[in-house]
Design a protein around this motif. Structure first.
Motif, PDB file in Angstrom:
ATOM      1  N   LEU A 185       0.882  -1.158   0.000  1.00  0.00           N
ATOM      2  CA  LEU A 185       0.000   0.000   0.000  1.00  0.00           C
ATOM      3  C   LEU A 185       0.921   1.210   0.000  1.00  0.00           C
ATOM      4  CD1 LEU A 185      -2.879   1.240   0.304  1.00  0.00           C
ATOM      5  CD2 LEU A 185      -2.434   1.260   2.765  1.00  0.00           C
ATOM      6  N   ILE A 186       0.784   2.058  -1.024  1.00  0.00           N
ATOM      7  CA  ILE A 186       1.650   3.220  -1.179  1.00  0.00           C
ATOM      8  C   ILE A 186       0.829   4.479  -0.960  1.00  0.00           C
ATOM      9  CG2 ILE A 186       3.164   4.483  -2.757  1.00  0.00           C
ATOM     10  CD1 ILE A 186       3.463   1.735  -4.253  1.00  0.00           C
ATOM     11  N   GLY A 187       1.251   5.294  -0.031  1.00  0.00           N
ATOM     12  CA  GLY A 187       0.630   6.573   0.277  1.00  0.00           C
ATOM     13  C   GLY A 187       1.721   7.460   0.822  1.00  0.00           C
ATOM     14  N   ALA A 188       1.468   8.120   1.954  1.00  0.00           N
ATOM     15  CA  ALA A 188       2.519   8.893   2.608  1.00  0.00           C
ATOM     16  C   ALA A 188       3.662   7.957   3.004  1.00  0.00           C
ATOM     17  CB  ALA A 188       1.965   9.612   3.827  1.00  0.00           C
ATOM     18  N   ASN A 189       3.331   6.727   3.349  1.00  0.00           N
ATOM     19  CA  ASN A 189       4.297   5.677   3.669  1.00  0.00           C
ATOM     20  C   ASN A 189       3.981   4.460   2.810  1.00  0.00           C
ATOM     21  OD1 ASN A 189       5.519   7.113   5.902  1.00  0.00           O
ATOM     22  ND2 ASN A 189       3.630   6.670   7.029  1.00  0.00           N
ATOM     23  N   THR A 190       4.915   3.546   2.730  1.00  0.00           N
ATOM     24  CA  THR A 190       4.683   2.268   2.051  1.00  0.00           C
ATOM     25  C   THR A 190       4.535   1.205   3.126  1.00  0.00           C
ATOM     26  OG1 THR A 190       5.962   2.958   0.139  1.00  0.00           O
ATOM     27  CG2 THR A 190       5.636   0.603   0.428  1.00  0.00           C
ATOM     28  N   GLU A 191       3.453   0.420   3.030  1.00  0.00           N
ATOM     29  CA  GLU A 191       3.180  -0.614   4.020  1.00  0.00           C
ATOM     30  C   GLU A 191       2.887  -1.930   3.320  1.00  0.00           C
ATOM     31  OE1 GLU A 191       0.564   0.539   7.280  1.00  0.00           O
ATOM     32  OE2 GLU A 191       0.540   2.557   6.457  1.00  0.00           O
ATOM     33  N   THR A 192       3.219  -3.023   3.974  1.00  0.00           N
ATOM     34  CA  THR A 192       2.935  -4.355   3.455  1.00  0.00           C
ATOM     35  C   THR A 192       1.491  -4.724   3.752  1.00  0.00           C
ATOM     36  OG1 THR A 192       5.217  -5.033   3.777  1.00  0.00           O
ATOM     37  CG2 THR A 192       3.583  -6.793   3.605  1.00  0.00           C
ATOM     38  N   VAL A 193       0.848  -5.349   2.774  1.00  0.00           N
ATOM     39  CA  VAL A 193      -0.523  -5.842   2.905  1.00  0.00           C
ATOM     40  C   VAL A 193      -0.483  -7.354   2.742  1.00  0.00           C
ATOM     41  CG1 VAL A 193      -2.851  -5.770   1.951  1.00  0.00           C
ATOM     42  CG2 VAL A 193      -1.416  -3.737   1.838  1.00  0.00           C
ATOM     43  N   VAL A 194      -1.101  -8.084   3.663  1.00  0.00           N
ATOM     44  CA  VAL A 194      -1.165  -9.538   3.596  1.00  0.00           C
ATOM     45  C   VAL A 194      -2.638  -9.936   3.562  1.00  0.00           C
ATOM     46  CG1 VAL A 194      -0.558 -11.703   4.744  1.00  0.00           C
ATOM     47  CG2 VAL A 194       0.996  -9.744   4.871  1.00  0.00           C
ATOM     48  N   CYS A 195      -3.020 -10.748   2.561  1.00  0.00           N
ATOM     49  CA  CYS A 195      -4.431 -11.111   2.368  1.00  0.00           C
ATOM     50  C   CYS A 195      -4.596 -12.609   2.188  1.00  0.00           C
ATOM     51  CB  CYS A 195      -4.992 -10.419   1.132  1.00  0.00           C
ATOM     52  SG  CYS A 195      -4.884  -8.629   1.124  1.00  0.00           S
ATOM     53  N   ARG A 196      -5.787 -13.083   2.572  1.00  0.00           N
ATOM     54  CA  ARG A 196      -6.226 -14.451   2.302  1.00  0.00           C
ATOM     55  C   ARG A 196      -7.646 -14.375   1.787  1.00  0.00           C
ATOM     56  NH1 ARG A 196      -6.000 -18.176   7.246  1.00  0.00           N
ATOM     57  NH2 ARG A 196      -5.891 -16.349   8.540  1.00  0.00           N
ATOM     58  N   MET A 197      -8.004 -15.277   0.878  1.00  0.00           N
ATOM     59  CA  MET A 197      -9.385 -15.364   0.449  1.00  0.00           C
ATOM     60  C   MET A 197      -9.719 -16.786   0.047  1.00  0.00           C
ATOM     61  SD  MET A 197      -9.644 -13.403  -3.155  1.00  0.00           S
ATOM     62  CE  MET A 197      -8.119 -13.131  -4.010  1.00  0.00           C
ATOM     63  N   SER A 198     -10.999 -17.082   0.189  1.00  0.00           N
ATOM     64  CA  SER A 198     -11.505 -18.398  -0.146  1.00  0.00           C
ATOM     65  C   SER A 198     -12.684 -18.226  -1.091  1.00  0.00           C
ATOM     66  CB  SER A 198     -11.955 -19.109   1.134  1.00  0.00           C
ATOM     67  OG  SER A 198     -12.513 -20.360   0.815  1.00  0.00           O
ATOM     68  N   LEU A 199     -12.630 -18.881  -2.244  1.00  0.00           N
ATOM     69  CA  LEU A 199     -13.741 -18.891  -3.193  1.00  0.00           C
ATOM     70  C   LEU A 199     -14.326 -20.294  -3.177  1.00  0.00           C
ATOM     71  CD1 LEU A 199     -11.930 -16.442  -4.127  1.00  0.00           C
ATOM     72  CD2 LEU A 199     -12.927 -16.798  -6.366  1.00  0.00           C
ATOM     73  N   THR A 200     -15.650 -20.390  -2.952  1.00  0.00           N
ATOM     74  CA  THR A 200     -16.334 -21.674  -2.851  1.00  0.00           C
ATOM     75  C   THR A 200     -17.571 -21.693  -3.741  1.00  0.00           C
ATOM     76  OG1 THR A 200     -17.641 -20.910  -0.956  1.00  0.00           O
ATOM     77  CG2 THR A 200     -15.564 -22.048  -0.460  1.00  0.00           C
ATOM     78  N   GLN A 201     -18.038 -22.898  -4.052  1.00  0.00           N
ATOM     79  CA  GLN A 201     -19.248 -23.061  -4.863  1.00  0.00           C
ATOM     80  C   GLN A 201     -20.456 -22.530  -4.099  1.00  0.00           C
ATOM     81  OE1 GLN A 201     -19.549 -24.308  -8.126  1.00  0.00           O
ATOM     82  NE2 GLN A 201     -21.535 -23.365  -7.827  1.00  0.00           N
ATOM     83  N   GLY A 202     -21.255 -21.684  -4.726  1.00  0.00           N
ATOM     84  CA  GLY A 202     -22.464 -21.163  -4.127  1.00  0.00           C
ATOM     85  C   GLY A 202     -23.698 -21.759  -4.788  1.00  0.00           C
ATOM     86  N   ASN A 203     -24.853 -21.211  -4.467  1.00  0.00           N
ATOM     87  CA  ASN A 203     -26.112 -21.639  -5.067  1.00  0.00           C
ATOM     88  C   ASN A 203     -26.287 -21.033  -6.455  1.00  0.00           C
ATOM     89  OD1 ASN A 203     -26.786 -23.030  -2.728  1.00  0.00           O
ATOM     90  ND2 ASN A 203     -27.740 -21.213  -1.823  1.00  0.00           N
ATOM     91  N   GLN A 204     -27.087 -21.661  -7.288  1.00  0.00           N
ATOM     92  CA  GLN A 204     -27.468 -21.139  -8.600  1.00  0.00           C
ATOM     93  C   GLN A 204     -26.270 -20.699  -9.435  1.00  0.00           C
ATOM     94  OE1 GLN A 204     -30.237 -18.037  -7.690  1.00  0.00           O
ATOM     95  NE2 GLN A 204     -31.832 -19.459  -7.054  1.00  0.00           N
ATOM     96  N   GLN A 205     -25.266 -21.516  -9.514  1.00  0.00           N
ATOM     97  CA  GLN A 205     -24.085 -21.277 -10.345  1.00  0.00           C
ATOM     98  C   GLN A 205     -23.256 -20.068  -9.914  1.00  0.00           C
ATOM     99  OE1 GLN A 205     -25.773 -21.079 -14.276  1.00  0.00           O
ATOM    100  NE2 GLN A 205     -26.023 -23.280 -14.405  1.00  0.00           N
ATOM    101  N   LYS A 206     -23.402 -19.634  -8.678  1.00  0.00           N
ATOM    102  CA  LYS A 206     -22.610 -18.520  -8.148  1.00  0.00           C
ATOM    103  C   LYS A 206     -21.359 -19.044  -7.461  1.00  0.00           C
ATOM    104  CE  LYS A 206     -26.616 -15.627  -7.240  1.00  0.00           C
ATOM    105  NZ  LYS A 206     -27.380 -14.915  -6.202  1.00  0.00           N
TER     106      LYS A 206
END
Length: 173
Positions: free
Chosen positions: A48-69
């Motif tokens: 993340l770059i702004g007045a300072n530069t900071e590290t961003v750490v992310c996790r995400m999970s994509l799963t099967q939903g209803n009605q082809q979502k």
């Protein structure tokens, strides 16, 4: 400036996780298969770059939903702050396009429109929001799903002063 920085961090983290969708999803098998090819566990690390530069750490999970979502749940950490986002993404036959909508614990919400590009998808989000003091922020995000990778670029501009933050996070399985 502190209020802007904390609001900005929350908005930036929300934008990083803006992969969700809306509406009924009755679509061509190839469109459904394209979305489903991204089901799985993802991890990302960027800056993340702004007045300072900071590290961003992310996790995400994509799963099967209803009605082809495809359902989505994600979390990013930046400077001790956490943001959670949840939703779904889908191909919406009625509008003949991919859509992603999200809700977050930072009150940021939005809908991104997706388009096929080559073998992948690109979602673009443009929103206007206000900070805690009621001042306008322009928010934009581009989320690219391509070649078994997800890349997110997110920018927030404080309209009055022109101050900005930009985050870039590549995700992999």
């Amino acid at each position: 400036m502190t209020s802007f920085a904390s609001r900005w961090r929350a908005a930036a983290l929300a934008g990083l996780l803006a992969l969700c969708g809306a509406g009924p999803a009755l679509s061509a098998p190839a469109d459904v298969a394209l979305l489903q090819s991204y089901i799985g566990e993802w991890r990302g690390r960027g800056v993340l770059i702004g007045a300072n530069t900071e590290t961003v750490v992310c996790r995400m999970s994509l799963t099967q939903g209803n009605q082809q979502k495809v359902n989505y749940n994600g979390r990013c950490t930046l400077a001790g702050t956490q943001l959670s986002v949840a939703g779904t993404m889908a191909y919406v036959e009625a509008s003949r396009r991919f859509e992603a909508a999200m809700s977050s614990n930072a009150t940021f919400t939005g809908i991104a429109v997706g388009q096929k590009r080559g073998n992948g998808l690109i979602f673009n989000l443009r929103e206007r929001d206000k900070d805690e003091e009621g001042k306008d922020l322009n928010i934009s995000a581009q989320i690219s799903l391509n070649d078994d990778a997800i890349n997110v670029v997110f920018e927030v501009v404080y309209v009055e002063s022109g101050d900005s933050l930009r985050a870039e996070v590549p995700f992999s399985r």
